[in-house]
Write an enzyme that holds these catalytic residues in place. Structure first.
Site, PDB file in Angstrom:
ATOM      1  N   ARG A   1       0.806  -1.216   0.000  1.00 18.11           N
ATOM      2  CA  ARG A   1       0.000   0.000   0.000  1.00 18.11           C
ATOM      3  C   ARG A   1       0.854   1.288   0.000  1.00 18.11           C
ATOM      4  O   ARG A   1       1.718   1.441  -0.854  1.00 18.11           O
ATOM      5  CB  ARG A   1      -0.980  -0.076   1.191  1.00 18.11           C
TER       6      ARG A   1
ATOM      7  N   ASP B   1      -2.330  11.755   9.490  1.00 14.79           N
ATOM      8  CA  ASP B   1      -3.651  11.535   8.895  1.00 14.79           C
ATOM      9  C   ASP B   1      -4.365  12.879   8.918  1.00 14.79           C
ATOM     10  O   ASP B   1      -4.298  13.597   9.932  1.00 14.79           O
ATOM     11  CB  ASP B   1      -4.420  10.505   9.748  1.00 14.79           C
TER      12      ASP B   1
ATOM     13  N   TYR C   1      -6.993   5.838  17.623  1.00 14.26           N
ATOM     14  CA  TYR C   1      -6.167   6.102  16.432  1.00 14.26           C
ATOM     15  C   TYR C   1      -5.949   7.609  16.273  1.00 14.26           C
ATOM     16  O   TYR C   1      -4.820   8.067  16.062  1.00 14.26           O
ATOM     17  CB  TYR C   1      -6.874   5.522  15.204  1.00 14.26           C
TER      18      TYR C   1
HETATM   19  N1  LIG Z   1      -4.765   4.468   3.570  1.00 22.63           N
HETATM   20  C1  LIG Z   1      -5.155   5.734   3.699  1.00 22.63           C
HETATM   21  O1  LIG Z   1      -6.020   6.233   2.944  1.00 22.63           O
HETATM   22  C2  LIG Z   1      -4.546   6.595   4.786  1.00 22.63           C
HETATM   23  C3  LIG Z   1      -5.228   7.762   5.172  1.00 22.63           C
HETATM   24  C4  LIG Z   1      -4.694   8.542   6.178  1.00 22.63           C
HETATM   25  C5  LIG Z   1      -3.483   8.192   6.775  1.00 22.63           C
HETATM   26  N2  LIG Z   1      -2.834   7.058   6.380  1.00 22.63           N
HETATM   27  C6  LIG Z   1      -1.564   6.732   7.038  1.00 22.63           C
HETATM   28  O2  LIG Z   1      -0.592   6.430   6.050  1.00 22.63           O
HETATM   29  C7  LIG Z   1       0.242   5.342   6.496  1.00 22.63           C
HETATM   30  C8  LIG Z   1       0.169   4.178   5.503  1.00 22.63           C
HETATM   31  O3  LIG Z   1      -1.196   3.843   5.324  1.00 22.63           O
HETATM   32  P1  LIG Z   1      -1.631   2.395   4.786  1.00 22.63           P
HETATM   33  O4  LIG Z   1      -3.111   2.431   4.618  1.00 22.63           O
HETATM   34  O5  LIG Z   1      -0.744   1.998   3.672  1.00 22.63           O
HETATM   35  O6  LIG Z   1      -1.266   1.529   6.097  1.00 22.63           O
HETATM   36  P2  LIG Z   1      -1.728   0.013   6.427  1.00 22.63           P
HETATM   37  O7  LIG Z   1      -1.852  -0.736   5.160  1.00 22.63           O
HETATM   38  O8  LIG Z   1      -2.945   0.073   7.320  1.00 22.63           O
HETATM   39  O9  LIG Z   1      -0.500  -0.482   7.313  1.00 22.63           O
HETATM   40  C9  LIG Z   1       0.824  -0.396   6.814  1.00 22.63           C
HETATM   41  C10 LIG Z   1       1.666  -1.477   7.415  1.00 22.63           C
HETATM   42  O10 LIG Z   1       1.793  -1.288   8.821  1.00 22.63           O
HETATM   43  C11 LIG Z   1       2.345  -2.484   9.299  1.00 22.63           C
HETATM   44  N3  LIG Z   1       1.980  -2.737  10.705  1.00 22.63           N
HETATM   45  C12 LIG Z   1       0.746  -2.889  11.236  1.00 22.63           C
HETATM   46  N4  LIG Z   1       0.845  -3.220  12.538  1.00 22.63           N
HETATM   47  C13 LIG Z   1       2.171  -3.279  12.836  1.00 22.63           C
HETATM   48  C14 LIG Z   1       2.918  -3.616  13.991  1.00 22.63           C
HETATM   49  N5  LIG Z   1       2.333  -3.994  15.141  1.00 22.63           N
HETATM   50  N6  LIG Z   1       4.276  -3.571  13.914  1.00 22.63           N
HETATM   51  C15 LIG Z   1       4.899  -3.232  12.768  1.00 22.63           C
HETATM   52  N7  LIG Z   1       4.253  -2.937  11.623  1.00 22.63           N
HETATM   53  C16 LIG Z   1       2.902  -2.960  11.659  1.00 22.63           C
HETATM   54  C17 LIG Z   1       1.793  -3.620   8.423  1.00 22.63           C
HETATM   55  O11 LIG Z   1       2.898  -4.430   8.003  1.00 22.63           O
HETATM   56  P3  LIG Z   1       2.715  -5.998   7.579  1.00 22.63           P
HETATM   57  O12 LIG Z   1       1.715  -5.990   6.444  1.00 22.63           O
HETATM   58  O13 LIG Z   1       4.079  -6.400   7.161  1.00 22.63           O
HETATM   59  O14 LIG Z   1       2.202  -6.726   8.789  1.00 22.63           O
HETATM   60  C18 LIG Z   1       1.122  -2.882   7.276  1.00 22.63           C
HETATM   61  O15 LIG Z   1       1.410  -3.416   6.003  1.00 22.63           O
HETATM   62  C19 LIG Z   1      -0.255   4.954   7.890  1.00 22.63           C
HETATM   63  O16 LIG Z   1       0.545   5.603   8.850  1.00 22.63           O
HETATM   64  C20 LIG Z   1      -1.691   5.490   7.913  1.00 22.63           C
HETATM   65  O17 LIG Z   1      -2.136   5.805   9.203  1.00 22.63           O
HETATM   66  C21 LIG Z   1      -3.343   6.243   5.416  1.00 22.63           C
END
Ligand SMILES: NC(=O)c1ccc[n+]([C@@H]2O[C@H](COP(=O)([O-])OP(=O)(O)OC[C@H]3O[C@@H](n4cnc5c(N)ncnc54)[C@H](OP(=O)(O)O)[C@@H]3O)[C@@H](O)[C@H]2O)c1
Length: 251
Positions: free
Chosen positions: A19, A142, A155
């Protein structure tokens, strides 16, 4: 962005296997950076990422750690340094996104979000600053931090804590290490959910569309490259924080 601006640099990217973290790791590799790619459970995806990164003629090392386990996040920078030899850039992207409300939030909910989303990136950033002595840190926040989200209370507070850590560290670690944040809006739905929730939220976004992972990676790259910016948070959310971040969900 044009040219390969990061040749010879090495970046540690947490949550890099999938992602947004993956998009950031690939963008930095395309710019010539070697990548220390952190993952927790996604070993297969991390291995695929390594192959793709190596096709850019840069090095990629994989480092595994679960931030729910203290010793694992505490040793992450040393583990990355053992493999990569040096680090110039840190991107804290790994995160959890559990639901919790004012009515049902427990201490366990709060402490898990605080540990994984705020304390671990802070601890890793502090280790990076002490060991690297110079460089750039980007924390993934975020756009919700601009407002309230009553369905993701623990969160929200963890990301607001990481925003404060970002500014505190920017002051403490200057002039050697710059610390900035990127606050995404509606980019990707949570894993294992479809796009429906996202489509419902688009009308509240001033720019009337969902964002792309590449737009997040672009903002990260900009903050890495511009050496006169520290302590900033860039909202990459189509203006959503202006319209009321409580409507947002990645979500
Ligand atoms: N997606 C959005 O639209 C969005 C919106 C606002 C903010 N964000 C922020 O942007 C960043 C990336 O978003 P995303 O949606 O790509 O994130 P995500 O897919 O929810 O999580 C990213 C990775 O975090 C790792 N993770 C989860 N729990 C963990 C733990 N206990 N220890 C170590 N690693 C851990 C996982 O690794 P593994 O898969 O290897 O377990 C996962 O692949 C995040 O900080 C999120 O809060 C995203």
């Amino acid at each position: 962005m044009e040219g390969k601006s990061l040749i010879g640099k090495t970046a540690l990217v947490t949550g890099a296997a999938k992602r947004i973290g993956r998009a950031i790791a690939l963008e930095l590799a395309a710019q010539g950076a070697n990548i220390a790619a952190h993952y927790r459970h996604s070993a297969g995806e991390a291995e695929e990422l390594r192959r793709e990164i190596e096709s850019y003629q840069v090095n990629c090392w994989l480092v595994q750690a679960d931030f729910a386990v203290r010793t694992e996040y505490e040793s992450l920078v040393d583990a990355a340094l053992d493999k990569a030899g040096a680090l110039d850039i840190l991107v804290n992207s790994a995160s959890i996104f559990p639901p919790s409300t004012v009515h049902d939030c427990t201490w366990e909910d709060m402490s898990a979000s605080m540990q994984i989303n705020a304390w671990a990136p802070f601890y890793i950033s502090r280790s990076f600053a002490r060991k690297a002595g110079r460089g750039a840190i980007i924390n993934l926040l975020d756009a919700r931090i601009a407002g309230l989200d009553a369905n993701h209370v623990a969160y929200l507070l963890s990301k607001q804590a990481l925003e404060s850590f970002t500014r505190l560290m920017a002051l403490e670690f200057s002039p050697g290490v710059r610390v900035n944040g990127v606050a995404p809006g509606i980019i990707l739905p949570p894993p294992a959910t479809d796009d429906r929730s996202i489509k419902q939220m688009i009308p509240a976004v001033p720019l009337k569309r969902q964002g792309d992972v590449r737009e997040i990676a672009d903002a990260v790259l900009f903050l890495i490259k511009n050496e006169y910016i520290t302590g900033q948070v860039v909202y990459v959310d189509g203006g959503g924080h202006l319209a009321g971040a409580k409507e947002h969900a990645h979500g």
